[in-house]
Design a protein around this motif. Structure first.
Motif, PDB file in Angstrom:
ATOM      1  N   ALA A 142       4.850  25.623  41.852  1.00 57.18           N
ATOM      2  CA  ALA A 142       4.128  24.741  42.764  1.00 57.18           C
ATOM      3  C   ALA A 142       4.043  25.357  44.150  1.00 57.18           C
ATOM      4  O   ALA A 142       3.048  25.225  44.852  1.00 57.18           O
ATOM      5  N   VAL A 147       2.458  18.373  46.142  1.00 55.71           N
ATOM      6  CA  VAL A 147       3.252  19.230  45.270  1.00 55.71           C
ATOM      7  C   VAL A 147       3.037  20.704  45.593  1.00 55.71           C
ATOM      8  O   VAL A 147       3.980  21.469  45.715  1.00 55.71           O
ATOM      9  N   GLN A 148       1.774  21.097  45.743  1.00 56.17           N
ATOM     10  CA  GLN A 148       1.478  22.521  45.896  1.00 56.17           C
ATOM     11  C   GLN A 148       1.410  22.969  47.345  1.00 56.17           C
ATOM     12  O   GLN A 148       1.198  24.144  47.617  1.00 56.17           O
TER      13      GLN A 148
END
Lengths: 309, 501
Positions: free
Chosen positions: B38, A81-82
C-alpha cells in the motif's frame, strides 16, 4: 445532431452526479476504514484520533459538501490506504483495463460474429449443430476456471506464455482469451438469431430471386439489417467485460481497475472506491453515447435528434 | 513453411515467457506477494506486503536474531537504560543513505518523531506512544525518554526503519512514498502500483554486497497463480501458501517448500462479558475441552502448525511452560456442560469473517456438535467483523477465531490487548489479571515481569477467556536453488537470501 449531443451531455453530467452521490453514501454505510488501518492491539483513543485527523468524524453533510467541491475541481481526495491522490491511482490502472477489455472484445467479435453468422446462414446444418453446443459450453465456463485451466496447460505444462503479470504482448494473450470466452459465446448466439430472423424476411427472398449471390445476400443485406441487435448486445458486453475483468485481473495478476476496486472496497478506502465508480460510470456513459451515434450511422431510420418525426 | 513459422513463434513465446531479463552474470529474484504494497513509507505502513518490500530499502534500528530471537545491534550498536524511563543509544557512524549522505542520530530522531506526530497519522503510533521525548544528543548518540517504564521498547525498535530527515523535509509525502530512499541493502528502482516493485542491490552496503543483485516483488493475489508462477519459473519465491498447496510444491522436483515457525498464535476467544451462556466459566471450559486442536493440525493444516497450551509461543518473553492448557476430553466437556445447566446442549453464535480460513471455523463447528453444542456461524466482511467484536456492548456473539501477532515476541503485546479490561479486543475482565499485566509493563526487571506474566497466564488458564490452538507456520514455495531460512518474525530480508545453481 448538435442538440442531441448537448442533451446527452447534460444527461451524462446528471448521471455522474447521481452515481457519485449514491456511492458516497453507500461506502459510508459499509463502515469505517480506520479499524482496518491499524495494527492489532491499537487502543480505542488512538483509533478515534486517526478518524478525526482523516475528517471521518465530521457530519455526513459536511463530508458530502467537501466531496462535491473536490469533484467540481477534479480532486477526488487522497487514498487513506495508498497515501496518494485517488484519481491518478485509478487513471494509472485504467489503460490496463482498457487494453485487456479491447483485446478481449476484439477477439470475441472476430471469432463470435463469423461463428454466429455461419451458424445462422446454415441453420440445422453440421456447422450449426457443432457451433451451438460449443457456444453453450463457452457460456457455462466461469472465467476463474477457464483462466486457471489455461495457466496450467499453456504456462505450466507447455511453457509457452507467462502465467501472470503485464508489460509484454505475451502477457495479454491468456487473460484476453479468458475474458473473451463468455462474450464470444454471447455475440455468436446473438448474431446467429439475428441472422436467422432477417434471413426469413421478404427482401431476402427477393434478393435470392433476383439472382444475387448467396454471399452477397448475407454480407450486403442480411448482416446490415442484423447489425442493430448485434451492436446493442456488443455495446452492453463492453460494460460486462469491464465488470467481468475483476476475476480475470485477479487470476492473471493484471494491474487493472477492477482489482483496484475490489481491494479498495475490502479496505473501505472511500476515496478510491468513489473514484473507480465515477470513472467507470463515465466510461459506461461514453460507450452508450457512441453506440447511439453508431445506430444512426448504421440505420438511417434512427433519428439522432430524439424528436418525434 | 507453416511449421517453420509456428516453431519460430513458439520459440519467441518461450523466450518471452521466461520473464524479466537481467544483465549477464547478475542474479535476479522474483517474489510473488499476496497483495499490493500500500505504501513504501515506513511511517505510514500497516500491511505486511508493504513491510516485506520496504524493510529491504531501509536499515532498521535494531535486529532480532532469527535463531535465538535475541535483540541485537543493527544501526544502533549499544544501548543502556540509565533509569526505568531513560535510554541511551549509540549508533553506527559508517552508514550512508542511497543519496550518499551519512545516517546520523538526527535521522533516527526524525524517524520516530514523525510517527509520534498525531497529524502525521501513523498507523504505528500505538507501538511507540509510550515515548515522551526522543533527542539526538550528538551525531551518533540518542536519548529516548518514555512516559512510563516501557519494557518492550527495544522489541518495538526492532520494527523501526530509519528514514532520511533531509529527504523527508525536501519532498512532500506522496513523492517520498512513491520514491523511497533509505540506507538499506537495496535501493528503490521502480514501482508500478498493482503490478510490481523492483529493487537493486547497493554494492557498497555497510554489511557487504548482497548476493542477489535485483529483486522484483510482484503482486499476485490468487494463490493458484502464485503456485503456477513457481512451476513455470516466473517466480522463485511465493508467499502465503496454504496446506492445500503442500503436495503440489513437494511433487515438483524444481521446487522446495519452506515452512517457518512464526510468533502468530491461533486461538478461539469467548465472549465472557456478553449476554450469552459463555458468561459461565464452566461452559467456556466445556467448549475448550471439546475442541480437538491436534486433529485440526493433522487433517486441515497437513501438520504445518505446532500445538500450544497458552497464547504465547515458547519464544515469547513471559512464556510459562507449566501452563497445562485444555486437553481434548469429550467426557469432561459433557460433565462441565451439565454442571453449567446445559445438559441438554446449547446453541452458540460463532462470529467470523472470510479473512479467516473457513475450513477451520466449520471443523470447530463440527467438533462442538459432537459435544451437543449447536454452533451458528455468522460471517461478516473484515471491517464489519472488527466493528462487531470491538463493540463496548459485547454483543457480538459467543465465540470467534483469530490469529494474534504483536511483532514484538513479548507477552505484553499479546495478552494485554486481548484480555485487559477495557481493551477493544477484550470481552473478559478480571482484576487479578489486570493487576498482573499492569505490573509487568511497569518495570524493566525481567524476573519480576516473568513472575507477573506467570500469574496472569494462570488466571487465564482458570477463567478460560480463550482456547489457545496452535502456533502458525508460514508456508513459502521456492525454487530449489534459493537458499533462505524463514524467520520467526516473518521478515523477508532479501540480503539474507542467495540463489545457487
Amino acid at each position: 445532431m448538435g442538440r442531441f449531443m448537448a442533451g446527452r451531455l447534460l444527461q451524462a453530467v446528471l448521471v455522474l452526479w447521481g452515481v457519485s452521490t449514491i456511492v458516497f453514501v453507500i461506502v459510508r454505510l459499509s463502515g469505517d476504514p480506520v479499524a482496518l488501518m491499524v495494527p492489532q492491539g491499537t487502543p480505542a483513543d488512538v483509533i478515534a484520533q486517526m478518524r478525526h485527523t482523516l475528517g471521518l468524524d465530521r457530519p455526513l453533510h459536511v463530508q458530502y459538501l467537501r466531496f462535491l467541491a473536490g469533484l467540481a475541481r477534479g480532486d477526488l481526495g487522497t487514498s487513506y490506504v495508498q497515501d496518494a491522490p485517488a484519481l491518478p491511482l485509478v487513471l494509472q490502472r485504467l489503460p490496463y483495463t482498457i487494453e485487456l477489455t479491447a483485446a478481449a472484445f476484439g477477439l470475441a467479435l472476430a471469432v463470435g460474429l463469423p461463428l454466429g453468422v455461419a451458424a445462422g446462414t446454415r441453420r440445422g446444418g453440421a456447422f450449426d449443430r457443432l457451433a451451438l453446443p460449443l457456444i453453450l459450453i463457452g457460456q457455462a465456463m466461469p472465467s476463474f476456471w477457464t483462466g486457471l485451466l489455461l495457466i496450467l496447460i499453456v504456462s505450466v505444462r507447455w511453457h509457452l506464455l507467462p502465467s501472470s503479470g503485464s508489460g509484454t504482448p505475451q502477457t495479454l494473450v491468456l487473460p484476453s482469451i479468458t475474458l473473451a470466452w463468455l462474450s464470444l459465446a454471447t455475440i455468436a448466439r446473438m448474431s446467429r438469431s439475428a441472422v436467422l430472423e432477417e434471413a426469413s424476411r421478404d427482401y431476402v427472398r427477393t434478393a435470392h430471386a433476383k439472382g444475387v449471390s448467396p454471399r452477397r445476400v448475407v454480407v450486403a443485406h442480411v448482416l446490415r439489417n442484423a447489425a442493430i441487435p448485434i451492436l446493442t448486445i456488443a455495446a452492453l458486453d463492453v460494460a460486462n467485460l469491464l465488470g467481468g475483468a475483476v476475476i480475470t485481473e485477479t487470476i492473471f495478476a493484471w494491474p487493472g481497475m477492477g482489482r483496484l476496486a475490489v481491494e479498495a472496497i475490502q479496505a473501505r478506502d472511500y476515496t478510491v472506491v468513489q473514484a473507480v465508480v465515477i470513472v467507470g460510470t463515465a466510461i459506461f456513459v461514453l460507450t452508450t453515447l457512441v453506440t447511439d451515434v453508431l445506430y444512426g450511422v448504421l440505420d438511417p431510420r434512427v433519428a439522432l435528434a430524439g424528436a418525434p418525426s | 513453411m507453416a511449421i517453420r513459422i509456428l516453431a519460430a513463434l513458439a520459440l519467441a513465446l518461450t523466450v518471452a515467457a521466461a520473464g524479466p531479463t537481467m544483465t549477464t552474470g547478475a542474479t535476479a529474484l522474483t517474489v510473488d506477494l499476496q497483495g499490493d504494497p500500500a505504501t513504501l513509507d515506513p511511517g505510514r505502513q500497516y500491511d505486511t506486503n508493504s513491510y516485506d518490500v520496504y524493510r529491504n530499502i531501509y536499515d532498521n534500528f535494531l535486529h532480532r536474531n532469527p535463531q535465538t530471537s535475541a535483540i541485537e545491534a543493527d544501526v544502533a550498536t549499544a544501548w543502556t537504560a540509565v533509569s526505568p524511563t531513560e535510554w541511551h543509544f549509540t549508533i553506527r557512524n559508517d552508514v550512508r543513505f542511497h543519496d550518499g549522505t551519512p545516517l546520523v542520530a538526527a535521522d533516527v530522531e526524525a524517524s520516530l518523531a514523525r510517527i509520534l506526530d498525531r497529524q502525521f497519522n501513523s498507523p504505528q503510533y500505538a507501538n511507540f506512544s509510550a515515548i515522551a521525548t526522543v533527542k539526538a544528543t550528538g551525531p551518533d548518540t540518542l536519548t529516548i525518554i518514555t512516559s512510563r517504564p516501557y519494557p518492550v521498547l527495544l522489541a518495538q525498535l526492532v520494527n523501526l526503519s530509519i528514514v532520511s530527515k533531509a529527504y523527508m523535509q525536501a519532498h512532500d509525502q506522496p513523492y517520498a512514498n512513491a520514491h523511497p530512499m533509505g540506507s538499506g541493502p537495496y535501493r528503490f528502482a521502480a514501482w508500478l502500483r498493482g503490478d510490481h516493485v523492483t529493487l537493486r542491490a547497493v554494492p557498497a552496503y555497510w554489511r557487504g554486497r548482497p548476493q542477489i543483485d535485483e529483486v522484483t516483488f510482484r503482486t499476485v493475489p490468487e494463490t493458484a497463480t502464485r503456485v503456477a508462477d513457481l512451476q513455470s519459473g516466473r517466480a522463485q519465491l511465493a508467499l502465503g501458501l496454504t496446506s492445500d498447496d503442500v503436495k503440489t510444491i513437494k511433487r515438483d522436483p524444481k521446487l522446495q517448500l519452506l515452512g517457518g515457525a512464526t510468533e502468530r498464535v491461533a486461538y478461539l476467544a469467548f465472549n465472557a462479558l456478553g449476554p450469552g451462556p459463555l458468561r459461565d466459566v464452566r461452559a467456556r471450559a466445556a467448549i475448550a475441552h471439546a475442541v480437538d486442536a491436534a486433529s485440526l493440525i493433522r487433517i486441515l493444516l497437513a501438520g504445518y502448525a505446532r500445538s500450544v497450551t497458552e497464547l504465547l509461543t515458547s519464544r515469547h518473553f513471559g512464556h510459562d511452560p507449566k501452563i497445562p492448557g485444555y486437553p481434548h476430553d469429550l467426557a469432561k466437556a459433557n460433565q462441565l456442560l451439565a454442571e453449567s445447566g446445559h445438559a441438554g446442549g446449547l446453541t452458540l453464535v460463532f462470529t467470523t469473517s472470510p479473512t479467516y480460513d473457513q475450513r477451520i471455523i466449520q471443523a470447530i463447528q463440527g467438533q462442538l456438535e459432537q459435544a451437543g453444542v449447536t454452533v451458528k456461524i455468522q460471517s461478516y466482511d473484515f471491517g464489519t467483523y472488527l466493528q462487531k467484536i470491538q463493540s463496548p456492548q459485547h454483543d457480538w456473539g459467543d465465540l470467534r477465531y483469530g490469529q494474534w501477532s504483536c511483532s514484538c515476541l513479548d507477552a505484553d503485546g499479546v495478552i494485554y490487548p486481548l484480555f485487559h479490561t477495557g481493551s477493544i479486543w477484550s470481552s473478559y475482565s478480571d482484576p487479578a489479571f489486570d493487576k498482573a499485566v499492569d505490573d509487568a509493563r511497569s518495570t524493566l526487571d525481567a524476573a519480576a515481569r516473568r513472575a507477573a506474566y506467570s500469574t496472569a497466564l494462570n488466571v487465564l488458564q482458570r477463567d478460560v477467556p480463550a482456547v489457545p490452538l496452535w502456533e502458525v507456520v508460514a508456508l513459502y514455495g521456492a525454487d530449489r536453488h534459493l537458499h533462505w531460512h524463514p524467520t520467526v518474525d516473518e521478515q523477508l530480508f532479501v540480503a539474507d537470501m542467495a540463489l545457487g545453481q
